[in-house]
Motif scaffolding. Structure first.
Motif, mmCIF file in Angstrom:
data_model
loop_
_atom_site.group_PDB
_atom_site.id
_atom_site.type_symbol
_atom_site.label_atom_id
_atom_site.label_comp_id
_atom_site.label_asym_id
_atom_site.label_seq_id
_atom_site.Cartn_x
_atom_site.Cartn_y
_atom_site.Cartn_z
ATOM 1 N N UNK A 1 0.823 -1.204 0.000
ATOM 2 C CA UNK A 1 0.000 0.000 0.000
ATOM 3 C C UNK A 1 0.860 1.259 0.000
ATOM 4 N N UNK A 2 2.018 1.171 0.628
ATOM 5 C CA UNK A 2 2.917 2.313 0.654
ATOM 6 C C UNK A 2 3.744 2.384 -0.635
ATOM 7 N N UNK A 3 3.991 1.227 -1.246
ATOM 8 C CA UNK A 3 4.777 1.181 -2.469
ATOM 9 C C UNK A 3 3.944 1.646 -3.666
ATOM 10 N N UNK A 4 2.690 1.247 -3.686
ATOM 11 C CA UNK A 4 1.822 1.549 -4.832
ATOM 12 C C UNK A 4 1.806 3.035 -5.205
ATOM 13 N N UNK A 5 1.601 3.946 -4.238
ATOM 14 C CA UNK A 5 1.547 5.350 -4.651
ATOM 15 C C UNK A 5 2.853 5.848 -5.240
ATOM 16 N N UNK A 6 3.982 5.387 -4.670
ATOM 17 C CA UNK A 6 5.283 5.826 -5.181
ATOM 18 C C UNK A 6 5.466 5.351 -6.624
ATOM 19 N N UNK A 7 5.132 4.078 -6.851
ATOM 20 C CA UNK A 7 5.250 3.525 -8.206
ATOM 21 C C UNK A 7 4.278 4.238 -9.148
ATOM 22 N N UNK A 8 3.084 4.500 -8.637
ATOM 23 C CA UNK A 8 2.091 5.202 -9.471
ATOM 24 C C UNK A 8 2.621 6.567 -9.896
ATOM 25 N N UNK A 9 3.148 7.323 -8.940
ATOM 26 C CA UNK A 9 3.626 8.670 -9.281
ATOM 27 C C UNK A 9 4.838 8.617 -10.218
ATOM 28 N N UNK A 10 5.698 7.649 -10.034
ATOM 29 C CA UNK A 10 6.834 7.482 -10.946
ATOM 30 C C UNK A 10 6.328 7.246 -12.368
ATOM 31 N N UNK A 11 5.366 6.351 -12.470
ATOM 32 C CA UNK A 11 4.929 5.948 -13.806
ATOM 33 C C UNK A 11 4.030 6.992 -14.466
ATOM 34 N N UNK A 12 3.165 7.606 -13.667
ATOM 35 C CA UNK A 12 2.307 8.638 -14.257
ATOM 36 C C UNK A 12 3.171 9.838 -14.661
ATOM 37 N N UNK A 13 4.204 10.085 -13.836
ATOM 38 C CA UNK A 13 5.153 11.147 -14.191
ATOM 39 C C UNK A 13 5.879 10.812 -15.479
ATOM 40 N N UNK A 14 6.292 9.559 -15.605
ATOM 41 C CA UNK A 14 6.992 9.135 -16.817
ATOM 42 C C UNK A 14 6.068 9.256 -18.030
ATOM 43 N N UNK A 15 4.809 8.842 -17.857
ATOM 44 C CA UNK A 15 3.872 8.854 -18.994
ATOM 45 C C UNK A 15 3.502 10.271 -19.427
ATOM 46 N N UNK A 16 3.330 11.157 -18.454
ATOM 47 C CA UNK A 16 2.795 12.487 -18.777
ATOM 48 C C UNK A 16 3.856 13.567 -18.907
ATOM 49 N N UNK A 17 4.948 13.421 -18.177
ATOM 50 C CA UNK A 17 5.895 14.540 -18.100
ATOM 51 C C UNK A 17 7.222 14.295 -18.812
ATOM 52 N N UNK A 18 7.549 13.054 -19.034
ATOM 53 C CA UNK A 18 8.887 12.771 -19.568
ATOM 54 C C UNK A 18 8.774 12.363 -21.040
ATOM 55 N N UNK A 19 9.597 13.004 -21.862
ATOM 56 C CA UNK A 19 9.587 12.657 -23.284
ATOM 57 C C UNK A 19 10.158 11.261 -23.485
ATOM 58 N N UNK A 20 9.399 10.471 -24.211
ATOM 59 C CA UNK A 20 9.862 9.108 -24.497
ATOM 60 C C UNK A 20 10.511 9.096 -25.873
#
Lengths: 264, 353
Positions: free
Chosen positions: A94-113
């Motif tokens: 439960x504590x890991x999920x939000x961190x992973x979520x923010x990493x991935x949503x940040x990667x998807x929305x903010x970081x150029x692939x």
């Protein structure tokens, strides 16, 4: 296609996080298979994404910051799946999920692939070096998560203010053990990763990334030594692991050099 | 078919009365079979615990069924007149059983022991052939209700006594208690109960120190522990994980100054101090030391009170869940007996026992 897999994975972590928060809010949280399977599904989608991206690139998918963030998230979940059930740290997910979520949503929305401009022939050793190093950061991240849980539980025990989350958090001794082992595991992996990098050639020498990576290695080496040799209290180790990973996050921009300078 | 319940409990009868109607575990199966054979009764289950004696029967007609149970009770227990008996008929009887197995009727709200006791009573009746379609369905449903209530509410949450609060805290500090060493300073009753609760959760190693060595030895023997002379307790303290203080000393037995050097040698081993003494045995400031967790009698009682308040707040949710299950059971039963849909009556005090 592969970004869709990542989006599904991100949704799984959001679901796991939201479910846990809802259950905790309703004060009826129980160790739930639903939460575990949400994380497991997210992990499988992450793995599928990395595999697909690796097949497309013909190398380990660590060619830009986007991929590094995903790989780091994958590493965190990998450690959770290895460590969580072993120590019955169900809430660690439960504590890991939000961190992973923010990493991935940040990667998807903010970081150029965008693919790396540098095109070099695949180098298995170099890719292993980079992969091991990022997995090490995954261990440090999870150590930070365990540290937060330790501090939350310890504070309740000290102040006698018992909240409903108290009954769901693991014993502080288990958290202390998990925290210490994750730091040691991360440090050992980073040692191998850095050692491999230095042995492979001089491309890292004198680069800011080298200094940054060595700095992180020294930082966690000191924490590991203080915990193991000098036997500082678990509370201090928890504080140090949280602080250290916060520092790593704040300087995460340094990882850009992995992609743009490290020729992967 | 009607579901009927006649019984008495700690709500309606003192222990002096309850014990007169108690049926030993080994006899409840045969007694249920005997009751099943009574005229007007089709099926029977008898629940007999220290807090309640209840007779559940399925009968074609409520008056005849209740009369048969009353006769059975009168015959078995020498016709003791008692207004302490309550009666539930139709939907009320179903709801009552659901409340009992969920711990809502228990002396300690939300306790879970009753579920096991009812399961045993049902198994005994079932083995003796006293149950059939209706009570089988009712009791299976009741066990599902209990599981539902326990899983989806906080009715069993937290410790509601000082001893269990101490045990919960110990488990949140150390995890499994099997390797924990406990030291009791002062052989008082509360410390014995608390140590007993810890022992029940796995603690194997217990030291007892008391100014009167004979009392320490007696308690140590009772708890399969070791007695030590009071003036030597500090020599044994380094290995201790949980300290229970309950001496009659008018001053602190353990101070910050004493504990500080000891904690330096313990490094990463936490110490859980339970101070049950009044005046207190342990200086409150030791809680400020790293790795030391001190709880006195008031703080443990506060945790127990808080847990009980949480349980009380859950009552409404539990009642709603029970009502939903009762209605669903009623819909099933209505295929046999349409009148079940009518609202169940409140329990009535019986005129005869």
């Amino acid at each position: 296609m592969d970004r869709l897999l990542l989006a599904i994975s991100t949704f799984c972590f959001l679901f796991g996080f939201a479910y846990t928060m809802h259950a905790l809010g309703a004060r009826v949280y129980k160790t739930s298979r639903l939460n575990f399977f949400a994380i497991l599904s997210g992990f499988l989608c992450q793995t599928a994404f990395l595999w697909h991206r690796g097949q497309t690139l013909g190398r380990c998918p660590l060619t830009n910051r986007f991929e590094v963030l995903v790989f780091l998230s994958w590493s965190m979940v990998l450690f959770y799946l290895l460590i969580g059930p072993a120590y019955r740290l169900s809430l660690l997910g439960a504590f890991t999920s939000p961190l992973v979520f923010f990493f991935q949503i940040g990667a998807l929305l903010l970081v150029d692939d965008v693919p790396s401009k540098l095109k070099l022939a695949p180098n298995g050793w170099l890719e292993m070096h980079a992969a091991i190093s990022v997995v090490a950061y995954g261990a440090f991240a999870l150590a930070g998560v365990a540290g937060v849980m330790y501090l939350a539980q310890e504070r309740q025990l000290k102040t006698h203010h018992i909240h409903s989350i108290f009954y769901h958090l693991p014993p502080i001794r288990d958290l202390a053990v998990a925290n210490g082992r994750l730091i040691i595991a991360g440090f050992a992996l980073l040692t191998v990763g850095l050692g491999t990098g230095f042995k492979l050639g001089s491309m890292f020498t004198h680069s800011p990334l080298t200094a940054w990576s060595v700095g992180v290695w020294v930082l966690y080496g000191v924490i590991a030594a203080m915990g193991r040799v000098h036997r500082i209290s678990p509370r201090r180790v928890a504080w140090l692991s949280v602080t250290a990973f916060s520092l790593v996050l704040l300087t995460l921009g340094g990882l850009r050099f992995v992609t743009e300078k490290a020729t992967l | 078919m009607e579901i009927l319940c006649l019984g008495l409990s700690h709500h309606t009868a003192p222990v002096e009365l309850r014990e007169k109607f108690a049926i030993p575990d080994g006899e409840v199966g045969a007694a249920a079979a005997q009751l099943r054979d009574a005229p007007g009764v089709s099926e029977a289950v008898i629940v007999s615990t220290c807090n309640r004696v209840e007779f559940y029967v399925a009968a074609e007609q409520a008056p005849a069924g209740l009369a048969a149970v009353r006769e059975f009770v009168a015959a078995r227990f020498s016709a003791v007149e008692s207004g302490a008996f309550f009666e539930h008929a139709t939907a009320s009887g179903v709801r009552h059983l659901f409340r009992v197995v969920s711990g809502l009727e228990s002396m300690v709200l939300g306790e879970t022991e009753i579920l096991g006791q009812v399961k045993k009573a049902y198994a005994a009746a079932s083995e003796s052939g006293a149950t059939a379609k209706h009570l089988n369905k009712l009791f299976q449903r009741a066990f599902n209700v209990a599981k539902d209530v326990r899983t989806n509410t906080n009715i069993t949450r937290g410790a509601v006594s000082v001893g269990s609060a101490a045990v919960d805290l110990a488990e949140k500090i150390f995890g499994k208690l099997a390797h924990c060493k406990v030291m009791i300073l002062g052989a008082g009753e509360t410390s014995e109960l608390t140590a007993g609760a810890l022992q029940a959760r796995g603690v194997k190693s217990i030291f007892v120190a008391n100014r009167n060595y004979d009392r320490a030895a007696a308690l140590a023997q009772k708890m399969s522990g070791a007695a030590i002379h009071f003036d030597q307790w500090q020599q044994h303290f380094h290995d201790v994980d949980i300290l229970i203080g309950s001496t009659a000393a008018p001053h602190y037995v353990l101070t910050t100054a004493q504990l500080t050097p000891i904690m330096r040698t313990r490094r990463d081993r936490p110490l859980f101090c339970i101070d049950l003494a009044v005046p207190r045995d342990i200086e409150p400031a030791v809680n400020d030391l790293e790795g030391v967790y001190l709880y006195d009698i008031d703080s443990l009682q506060a945790i127990a009170d808080h847990s009980m308040n949480v349980r009380r707040q859950e009552l409404t949710i539990c009642e709603e869940m029970i009502e939903r299950h009762a209605v669903e059971f009623g819909e099933w039963l209505a295929t046999d007996w349409p009148k079940f849909r009518a609202t169940g009556s409140e329990p009535q005090q019986a005129k005869t026992g």
